[in-house]
Scaffold this motif. Structure first.
Motif, PDB file in Angstrom:
ATOM      1  N   GLU A 309      -7.116  50.715  -4.496  1.00 23.21           N
ATOM      2  CA  GLU A 309      -8.332  51.205  -4.066  1.00 23.21           C
ATOM      3  C   GLU A 309      -9.506  50.338  -4.472  1.00 23.21           C
ATOM      4  OE1 GLU A 309     -10.674  55.463  -4.892  1.00 23.21           O
ATOM      5  OE2 GLU A 309      -9.354  55.096  -6.218  1.00 23.21           O
ATOM      6  N   GLU A 311     -13.622  49.246  -3.235  1.00 20.34           N
ATOM      7  CA  GLU A 311     -14.952  49.758  -3.116  1.00 20.34           C
ATOM      8  C   GLU A 311     -15.377  48.869  -2.011  1.00 20.34           C
ATOM      9  OE1 GLU A 311     -17.257  50.396  -6.449  1.00 20.34           O
ATOM     10  OE2 GLU A 311     -16.100  51.903  -7.234  1.00 20.34           O
ATOM     11  N   GLU A 313     -18.551  48.325  -0.873  1.00 21.35           N
ATOM     12  CA  GLU A 313     -19.662  47.769  -1.243  1.00 21.35           C
ATOM     13  C   GLU A 313     -19.604  46.762  -2.247  1.00 21.35           C
ATOM     14  OE1 GLU A 313     -24.257  49.477  -2.962  1.00 21.35           O
ATOM     15  OE2 GLU A 313     -22.380  50.757  -3.014  1.00 21.35           O
ATOM     16  N   GLU A 314     -18.657  46.742  -2.924  1.00 18.81           N
ATOM     17  CA  GLU A 314     -18.637  45.706  -3.854  1.00 18.81           C
ATOM     18  C   GLU A 314     -17.994  44.476  -3.167  1.00 18.81           C
ATOM     19  OE1 GLU A 314     -15.962  44.750  -7.946  1.00 18.81           O
ATOM     20  OE2 GLU A 314     -16.377  46.811  -7.342  1.00 18.81           O
ATOM     21  N   PRO A 338     -21.651  54.649  -1.368  1.00 23.34           N
ATOM     22  CA  PRO A 338     -20.607  54.605  -2.324  1.00 23.34           C
ATOM     23  C   PRO A 338     -19.144  55.197  -2.332  1.00 23.34           C
ATOM     24  CG  PRO A 338     -22.710  55.270  -3.265  1.00 23.34           C
ATOM     25  CD  PRO A 338     -22.646  55.384  -1.729  1.00 23.34           C
ATOM     26  N   ASP A 339     -18.995  56.107  -1.592  1.00 25.95           N
ATOM     27  CA  ASP A 339     -17.760  56.893  -1.034  1.00 25.95           C
ATOM     28  C   ASP A 339     -17.072  56.111  -0.105  1.00 25.95           C
ATOM     29  OD1 ASP A 339     -19.377  57.451   0.993  1.00 25.95           O
ATOM     30  OD2 ASP A 339     -18.693  59.544   1.343  1.00 25.95           O
ATOM     31  N   CYS A 340     -17.634  55.005   0.456  1.00 24.26           N
ATOM     32  CA  CYS A 340     -16.654  54.108   1.239  1.00 24.26           C
ATOM     33  C   CYS A 340     -15.415  53.259   0.620  1.00 24.26           C
ATOM     34  CB  CYS A 340     -17.514  53.176   2.034  1.00 24.26           C
ATOM     35  SG  CYS A 340     -18.751  54.005   3.193  1.00 24.26           S
ATOM     36  N   THR A 341     -14.441  53.958   0.242  1.00 19.96           N
ATOM     37  CA  THR A 341     -13.374  53.306  -0.510  1.00 19.96           C
ATOM     38  C   THR A 341     -11.936  53.512   0.319  1.00 19.96           C
ATOM     39  OG1 THR A 341     -13.024  55.295  -1.674  1.00 19.96           O
ATOM     40  CG2 THR A 341     -14.429  53.706  -2.676  1.00 19.96           C
ATOM     41  N   LYS A 376     -18.698  56.811   5.929  1.00 21.10           N
ATOM     42  CA  LYS A 376     -17.065  57.436   5.818  1.00 21.10           C
ATOM     43  C   LYS A 376     -17.433  58.667   6.975  1.00 21.10           C
ATOM     44  CE  LYS A 376     -13.989  59.957   3.050  1.00 21.10           C
ATOM     45  NZ  LYS A 376     -13.646  60.414   1.466  1.00 21.10           N
ATOM     46  N   CYS A 453      -9.536  55.376   5.020  1.00 19.00           N
ATOM     47  CA  CYS A 453      -9.841  55.319   3.738  1.00 19.00           C
ATOM     48  C   CYS A 453      -9.207  56.110   2.735  1.00 19.00           C
ATOM     49  CB  CYS A 453     -11.319  55.949   3.692  1.00 19.00           C
ATOM     50  SG  CYS A 453     -11.109  57.930   4.280  1.00 19.00           S
TER      51      CYS A 453
END
Length: 479
Positions: A309, A311, A313-314, A338-341, A376, A453
């Motif tokens: 998983e 992230e 953004e990171e 943040p929910d873009c994983t 997302k 995702c």
């Protein structure tokens, strides 16, 4: 009535003796019912015998003509049906691209035409391959029958029932070949019967057409392999040309700067400038080598995706830090929810952002804004890397994700590089089951990436794949 009955019997008779019997029956009926004396076989008028004899001859002649016409009509209808079958087979075989489909088609058509079970053994390096069959193949899959089929394969001659070779077999075995190249062996369940001349012609014609189709497919594969080799040779030439041209400049710069650093009397600011030049050129060399290795592994399927998983953004922030001093000349904005994983390879995701952001920094004027956004949408994450620079000309967009695209094509990924950045991004996205596209940002360029995702880890995927692969291993395939 007598003449009508005689001619009707002659027209509908299937054999000469049937016409003769019908004429004799008409004579008896006429003599008994109509000739004088009535109700008696005695004839007062002996001249009637001449009429009876003439009608007998006429009946035989008419019967022979009628039988010949029916035979010719039947032969014409049979020939038309055979021609239609062969024409349809020729058309169908031209549309089949797989060898297994061609073998299945010809086996099915021959079995349907003869109304008999049939089996096909493909040639696997001089031995019988996995059989394809139509109907009940029990009598053709015995060890003795397979021995006859193997003899046909090795000797390129028919064998089995109705032949002079191994005639005790249940099936007739024919080689499917083109010239001297044997593609397999066809077996037909004949028992004690024999093929007629017309059936033999049709079967051999179908086998000839199938052999020609298989030969054409093999030639097409050889041409594709030659074209692939030529393409690979062209890519190697481009790679060598790119390496000799693009790597010479940074290596020369590094060598010259290192030589200058060894000279005494350099000021501190000059030393710092030379050290920064060496660092910048070495970073470029490192990035180029990493792109080459990653692209090669992805294209060969040898790169294992370490899914976990991630992230996004990171990953984008890490990529921005990797860009080093170049980010001071271009304001970069990261706006990823943040929910873009997703279950992705984190290292490759960082590489993806590094290439896209670095590409925008390298090929847009200073102070050009770069925007990295992510949203997302359902079970996908949509990423966009956009800038407000000059964009990409329309004439080169169709080659945008091809490797070794050079600056001569004004592509945005080819200024002092081997044109590998966007090609590597495309390979990374495809390896994760996503898609990438380009659109104008009016002004500027925008790359849109869609990634799944949701997903499973590699261990779960490998376990499920192994379970599916071990499910069904049949000994023969029914067509």
């Amino acid at each position: 009535v007598f003449i009508f009955g005689s001619l009707a019997g002659a027209l509908y008779a299937r054999h000469i003796w049937q016409s003769v019997l019908s004429c004799v029956a008409c004579v008896i009926l006429f003599g008994y019912r109509f000739a004088h004396p009535v109700m008696s076989v005695v004839l007062f008028d002996k001249g009637c015998l001449m009429a009876f004899a003439a009608m007998l001859v006429i009946s035989v002649v008419v019967s022979r003509l009628a039988i010949r016409l029916r035979s010719q009509a039947s032969a014409s209808a049979q020939a038309a049906a055979q021609n239609a079958l062969l024409y349809e087979a020729g058309q169908s075989l031209q549309t089949l691209e797989q060898d297994a489909d061609i073998a299945a088609y010809v086996t099915r058509e021959i079995s349907r035409y003869l109304n008999r079970p049939a089996v096909f053994y493909p040639n696997r390096s001089g031995s019988l391959g996995k059989p394809l069959y139509v109907g009940d193949p029990a009598g053709l899959l015995a060890a003795r029958e397979q021995a006859v089929a193997l003899w046909t394969l090795k000797n390129n001659r028919r064998a089995g029932a109705s032949t002079d070779t191994l005639q005790g077999a249940r099936g007739l075995y024919l080689a499917l070949r083109h010239r001297q190249h044997i593609f397999g062996v066809l077996g037909i369940d004949l028992g004690r019967d024999r093929l007629s001349t017309a059936e033999n012609v049709v079967v051999l014609s179908l086998l000839g057409q199938a052999g020609l189709a298989l030969e054409n497919n093999e030639n097409a594969r050889l041409r594709e392999q030659e074209a692939l080799k030529a393409q690979q040779q062209g890519m190697k030439t481009s790679l060598l040309r790119s390496i000799s041209h693009d790597l010479r400049t940074p290596l020369t710069t590094i060598g010259a700067s290192a030589d200058l650093l060894t000279h005494p009397g350099l000021r501190e600011d000059q030393q710092r400038s030379l050290a920064a030049s060496i660092r910048q050129e070495s970073l470029w060399l490192r990035d180029t080598v990493e792109n080459l290795l990653s692209l090669t592994r992805l294209d060969e399927g040898a790169l294992h995706l370490n899914r976990q998983e991630v992230e996004l953004e990171e990953a984008a922030v890490q990529a921005l830090q990797h860009s080093g001093t170049r980010q001071t000349d271009h304001p970069v904005t990261i706006d990823i929810d943040p929910d873009c994983t997703g279950f992705l390879d984190g290292r490759l995701m960082v590489q993806l952002f590094v290439n896209l952001i670095g590409n925008a920094m390298a090929h847009t004027p200073a102070q050009t804004a770069i925007m990295v956004s992510g949203r997302k949408q359902g079970d996908q994450v949509v990423l966009e890397v956009a800038d407000d620079g000059p964009g990409i000309p329309k004439e080169v967009r169709e080659h945008l994700f091809e490797p070794f695209c050079r600056k001569s094509t004004t592509i945005a990924d080819s200024c002092r590089s081997m044109g590998l950045g966007l090609s590597l991004v495309h390979s990374i996205v495809e390896a994760h089951g996503g898609s990438i596209s380009y659109r104008d940002n009016a002004p500027g360029a925008c790359f849109c990436i869609k990634l799944p995702c949701t997903g499973e880890t590699d261990e779960a995927i490998d376990t499920e794949c192994g379970r599916r692969c071990a499910d069904d291993q049949p000994a023969a395939d029914g067509v």
